[in-house]
Design an enzyme around this catalytic site. Structure first.
Site, PDB file in Angstrom:
ATOM      1  N   ARG A  14      -0.525  -8.592  13.511  1.00 37.77           N
ATOM      2  CA  ARG A  14      -1.071  -7.607  12.558  1.00 37.77           C
ATOM      3  C   ARG A  14      -1.888  -8.289  11.466  1.00 37.77           C
ATOM      4  NH1 ARG A  14       4.219  -5.028  10.844  1.00 37.77           N
ATOM      5  NH2 ARG A  14       2.973  -4.049   9.202  1.00 37.77           N
ATOM      6  N   ARG A  38      11.766  -5.605   4.598  1.00 35.35           N
ATOM      7  CA  ARG A  38      11.552  -4.142   4.521  1.00 35.35           C
ATOM      8  C   ARG A  38      12.569  -3.395   5.386  1.00 35.35           C
ATOM      9  NH1 ARG A  38       5.765  -2.012   5.335  1.00 35.35           N
ATOM     10  NH2 ARG A  38       5.828  -3.376   7.135  1.00 35.35           N
ATOM     11  N   LYS A  49       0.838  -1.212   0.000  1.00 32.72           N
ATOM     12  CA  LYS A  49       0.000   0.000   0.000  1.00 32.72           C
ATOM     13  C   LYS A  49       0.873   1.264   0.000  1.00 32.72           C
ATOM     14  CE  LYS A  49      -2.026  -1.108   3.869  1.00 32.72           C
ATOM     15  NZ  LYS A  49      -1.276  -2.356   4.169  1.00 32.72           N
ATOM     16  N   ARG A  63      11.474  -1.650  11.010  1.00 35.97           N
ATOM     17  CA  ARG A  63      10.362  -1.190  11.849  1.00 35.97           C
ATOM     18  C   ARG A  63      10.164  -2.094  13.063  1.00 35.97           C
ATOM     19  NH1 ARG A  63       5.283   0.134   8.019  1.00 35.97           N
ATOM     20  NH2 ARG A  63       4.192  -0.992   9.659  1.00 35.97           N
ATOM     21  N   ARG A 100      -9.669   1.361   8.348  1.00 30.88           N
ATOM     22  CA  ARG A 100      -9.245   0.008   8.688  1.00 30.88           C
ATOM     23  C   ARG A 100     -10.308  -0.745   9.457  1.00 30.88           C
ATOM     24  NH1 ARG A 100      -3.433   0.677   8.609  1.00 30.88           N
ATOM     25  NH2 ARG A 100      -2.371  -1.211   9.264  1.00 30.88           N
TER      26      ARG A 100
HETATM   27  P1  AP5 Z   1       4.878  -1.610   1.815  1.00 31.70           P
HETATM   28  O1  AP5 Z   1       4.550  -0.789   0.640  1.00 31.70           O
HETATM   29  O2  AP5 Z   1       5.638  -0.988   2.936  1.00 31.70           O
HETATM   30  O3  AP5 Z   1       3.574  -2.376   2.350  1.00 31.70           O
HETATM   31  P2  AP5 Z   1       2.302  -1.826   3.140  1.00 31.70           P
HETATM   32  O4  AP5 Z   1       1.118  -2.478   2.561  1.00 31.70           O
HETATM   33  O5  AP5 Z   1       2.331  -0.328   3.192  1.00 31.70           O
HETATM   34  O6  AP5 Z   1       2.603  -2.493   4.525  1.00 31.70           O
HETATM   35  P3  AP5 Z   1       2.546  -1.955   6.033  1.00 31.70           P
HETATM   36  O7  AP5 Z   1       3.180  -3.060   6.834  1.00 31.70           O
HETATM   37  O8  AP5 Z   1       3.137  -0.581   6.173  1.00 31.70           O
HETATM   38  O9  AP5 Z   1       1.042  -1.901   6.253  1.00 31.70           O
HETATM   39  P4  AP5 Z   1       0.322  -1.901   7.581  1.00 31.70           P
HETATM   40  O10 AP5 Z   1      -1.035  -1.662   7.101  1.00 31.70           O
HETATM   41  O11 AP5 Z   1       0.519  -3.085   8.448  1.00 31.70           O
HETATM   42  O12 AP5 Z   1       1.094  -0.774   8.410  1.00 31.70           O
HETATM   43  P5  AP5 Z   1       0.784   0.750   8.693  1.00 31.70           P
HETATM   44  O13 AP5 Z   1       2.055   1.477   8.635  1.00 31.70           O
HETATM   45  O14 AP5 Z   1      -0.369   1.219   7.892  1.00 31.70           O
HETATM   46  O15 AP5 Z   1       5.693  -2.884   1.261  1.00 31.70           O
HETATM   47  C1  AP5 Z   1       6.231  -3.853   2.137  1.00 31.70           C
HETATM   48  C2  AP5 Z   1       7.624  -4.260   1.640  1.00 31.70           C
HETATM   49  O16 AP5 Z   1       7.485  -4.942   0.395  1.00 31.70           O
HETATM   50  C3  AP5 Z   1       8.559  -3.072   1.365  1.00 31.70           C
HETATM   51  O17 AP5 Z   1       9.874  -3.462   1.712  1.00 31.70           O
HETATM   52  C4  AP5 Z   1       8.472  -2.856  -0.166  1.00 31.70           C
HETATM   53  O18 AP5 Z   1       9.690  -2.375  -0.708  1.00 31.70           O
HETATM   54  C5  AP5 Z   1       8.170  -4.277  -0.661  1.00 31.70           C
HETATM   55  N1  AP5 Z   1       7.278  -4.322  -1.820  1.00 31.70           N
HETATM   56  C6  AP5 Z   1       6.154  -3.581  -2.008  1.00 31.70           C
HETATM   57  N2  AP5 Z   1       5.555  -3.926  -3.168  1.00 31.70           N
HETATM   58  C7  AP5 Z   1       6.308  -4.927  -3.714  1.00 31.70           C
HETATM   59  C8  AP5 Z   1       6.218  -5.703  -4.915  1.00 31.70           C
HETATM   60  N3  AP5 Z   1       5.201  -5.523  -5.793  1.00 31.70           N
HETATM   61  N4  AP5 Z   1       7.163  -6.624  -5.141  1.00 31.70           N
HETATM   62  C9  AP5 Z   1       8.192  -6.821  -4.266  1.00 31.70           C
HETATM   63  N5  AP5 Z   1       8.335  -6.105  -3.122  1.00 31.70           N
HETATM   64  C10 AP5 Z   1       7.419  -5.165  -2.851  1.00 31.70           C
HETATM   65  O19 AP5 Z   1       0.254   0.672  10.207  1.00 31.70           O
HETATM   66  C11 AP5 Z   1       1.139   0.359  11.286  1.00 31.70           C
HETATM   67  C12 AP5 Z   1       0.350   0.380  12.589  1.00 31.70           C
HETATM   68  O20 AP5 Z   1      -0.211   1.693  12.815  1.00 31.70           O
HETATM   69  C13 AP5 Z   1      -0.859  -0.560  12.660  1.00 31.70           C
HETATM   70  O21 AP5 Z   1      -0.493  -1.877  13.032  1.00 31.70           O
HETATM   71  C14 AP5 Z   1      -1.727   0.134  13.713  1.00 31.70           C
HETATM   72  O22 AP5 Z   1      -1.247  -0.107  15.005  1.00 31.70           O
HETATM   73  C15 AP5 Z   1      -1.531   1.605  13.383  1.00 31.70           C
HETATM   74  N6  AP5 Z   1      -2.507   2.124  12.416  1.00 31.70           N
HETATM   75  C16 AP5 Z   1      -2.251   2.610  11.172  1.00 31.70           C
HETATM   76  N7  AP5 Z   1      -3.365   2.987  10.568  1.00 31.70           N
HETATM   77  C17 AP5 Z   1      -4.383   2.727  11.428  1.00 31.70           C
HETATM   78  C18 AP5 Z   1      -5.787   2.873  11.363  1.00 31.70           C
HETATM   79  N8  AP5 Z   1      -6.387   3.366  10.270  1.00 31.70           N
HETATM   80  N9  AP5 Z   1      -6.515   2.479  12.432  1.00 31.70           N
HETATM   81  C19 AP5 Z   1      -5.941   1.997  13.548  1.00 31.70           C
HETATM   82  N10 AP5 Z   1      -4.597   1.819  13.673  1.00 31.70           N
HETATM   83  C20 AP5 Z   1      -3.831   2.193  12.624  1.00 31.70           C
END
Ligand code: AP5
Length: 230
Positions: free
Chosen positions: A178, A135, A21, A167, A96
């Protein structure tokens, strides 16, 4: 689905942790001149700055749990209100939960806007775990992957030369939590937005360029086109 004008569009990127994402959200927003709003990035910035919000969010994030809906909705509302009206936006990691989706709908309706597309990025769990384990991020938020998208010099950001970090919530036990939270709390949004006729599924398992091309098509933008920033 119809192609809709790019100005003022609201696109949601939905999908499991690690599906891409953030990677795709940044690319899509740059291509289109839209804002990229990642609640994960906003929370990590608050945590780094030591704000009250960051301190409150920390224990949820470190446990792999969701930060309470009211806290997140206020954060996004403030962020959207500070943006130039009518600017397109890519929401990454929000909403979410169904209550967050309902709150977003109400906030947008106040401005006469709506959610235009929800793109569900899909990938199998093995792919997700490999991506998350590889990552690495720069302190400024640029994301790399040691397996799939490495920096030119191992361990350091291409842009700033700063050391890359792993991270805190990317440890295996927290990742399992998660993923479980995603299935329980976030997956119901698929049905919610499907019922609203705005959901599009995109295969997130291909390489980054391939997923990007599929995503542009899903939001009704021809691959290779760009739109000036507003
Ligand atoms: P990346 O693009 O970083 O993936 P992502 O989907 O953004 O993954 P996240 O782990 O950041 O999502 P998340 O939803 O768990 O975390 P968030 O930060 O939102 O890609 C991952 C890796 O793969 C990277 O190394 C990239 O280079 C690689 N990659 C990408 N695409 C690829 C491809 N096509 N091929 C090969 N490699 C690829 O949330 C973190 C925490 O914050 C949550 O757990 C929660 O506690 C809190 N939080 C955030 N938002 C909310 C909300 N709305 N409500 C409540 N709590 C929230």
């Amino acid at each position: 689905m119809d192609t809709i004008p790019p100005a003022g569009r609201v696109i949601i990127l939905l999908g499991s942790p690690g599906v891409g994402k953030g990677t795709q959200g940044i690319r899509l927003s740059r291509t289109m001149g839209w804002a990229h709003v990642s609640t994960g990035d906003l929370l990590r910035a608050a945590l780094k700055a030591g704000t009250a919000l960051g301190l409150e969010a920390r224990r949820f994030m470190e446990a792999g749990e969701l930060v309470p809906d009211d806290v997140i909705v206020d954060l996004v509302r403030e962020h959207l209100a500070a943006m130039p009206s009518g600017r397109g936006v890519v929401l990454d990691g929000f909403p979410r939960t169904v209550p967050q989706a309902e709150a977003l709908g109400a906030v947008l309706a106040e401005e006469g806007r709506r959610v235009d597309r929800v793109v569900l990025l899909e990938a199998g769990e093995e792919v997700l775990v490999k991506r998350i384990s590889g990552r690495r991020s720069s302190p400024g938020g640029r994301v790399y992957n040691v397996h799939f998208d490495p920096p030119r010099r191992a361990g350091y950001c291409d842009d700033t030369g700063e050391a890359l970090i792993h991270r805190a919530d990317d440890q295996p036990e927290t990742v399992r939590k998660r993923l479980a939270v995603y299935h329980e709390a976030t997956a119901p949004l698929v049905g919610y937005y499907d019922a609203g006729g705005v959901l599009v599924r995109v295969d997130g398992e291909g390489d980054i360029a391939r997923v990007q091309a599929a995503l542009l098509e899903a939001v009704g933008v021809a691959h290779g086109s760009t739109v000036a920033s507003d």
